[in-house]
Design a protein around this motif. Sequence first.
Motif: not given
Length: 429
Positions: A41-42, A45, A333, A336
Amino acid sequence: MSVTLIETDVYRYAAILLMGLTFALRKAHFRPALTDWLAIVCIAWGVFALLRFLFGLISAGEKGASEWLYAFAIFFPAMGVTLQTSWHLIKPILLAFFCSALVLLAASTPFSAIVAGEYISPAFHHNSIHGAVGCGFIFIGAFYWALHQWETGSSARTKAIVLAIALAVIGLAIFNIYGAKSKGVWLALVPAVGLMTVTTLVYLRTKTVLAAAIAGLLLLSWGIYEVRGNVAHYGGATLNSVVMIAERLDSGAPLEHVMKEAIESSQTPMSLDERLQLWTNALSVIAVSPIFGSGNGWLTIWRTTSYASVPYTLLHNGYLEILVRYGIAGLAILALIVLSGIYRVYRASSAGVISKSAFACYLTLAVYFGFTILSNSNNRLAIGESYALLFAATCFACSMRLRSRLGQRSDVVPDISGPSDAIPARVQG
């Protein structure tokens, strides 16, 4: 961590150097980190933020303002691997940092000016607000650094040395925060000190520690009482204006009308007046694309807003900084990532990978930083960028060490993280 004392971009080069040394010389493996959903996810992003910045720059010629900083998330997992492989150096690094903080704060503090109630800029920062934010980080960190020694059963000599350094650093940090006259930092320290008090009561039931913590809280309260006049002089007008705005909103008046009235009122302090202008502009920009934000193009829209003549585009609110660029989806996001980081470090603490004091420090710093960006764009400054890297590094390093402890991996065995299996149960509790 050095950004809390000296505001420079050196931390960026330090981070690149550390990651380079880790993967080139220590032969660390990055591939296992990519099996972690949060790491994916990191990185995703960060890639998205970078591509969106490049698209806006190439297609519209709009470079925005500090847009590329949001791509830093690409480095979060790698920073975790770097911290994981450097775990054995944490003790001496913390000792060196707080010794340096003691020397630099002692050398830079204008004692006579602060005692006289004057406005000062702490340490070696570009302005007083940045310096006050840095001193807040140092204050919280030194407090939990000392508590960690008691929780993990350090030797009497170590406790004495750490306590002496920590108390001196805490005293200088608080003194400088008072001298900086930053209302935003004063506000952010209220929940932070509350968490520090609660976690001390919950995690440490040693009578000596509790007595010392209570004495410190009483001393801080007495100090605030003694300087209440000066605090009211610098913060009273702002507080009155905020109360008036809250009362108008509570009466049912529309937000835009209330903000317009406050901006036009001669009773509103200049610093708050400028912030209200910035926030009004930001809300206008967000309204154009509330879900996904306007990317680099937010500055183009900004030039058409009611108060475009305000002399800067640093929005003085970190959440609005995110919303104008990435909207509610982007804020969700990032939320999160932050909440997952806190939960993971909590799990590591519960499993004994790190001390409970270390987790309490992690949580308190997150809450403190979250409050500081209500009135300042610290996430667009060096101190916020550096904190983001350290926050993420701690999350991923703890995740890897927890997986190792659970038998899913065979990384370096923890040696300084907190209560180990060799420490008696009474100390761990």
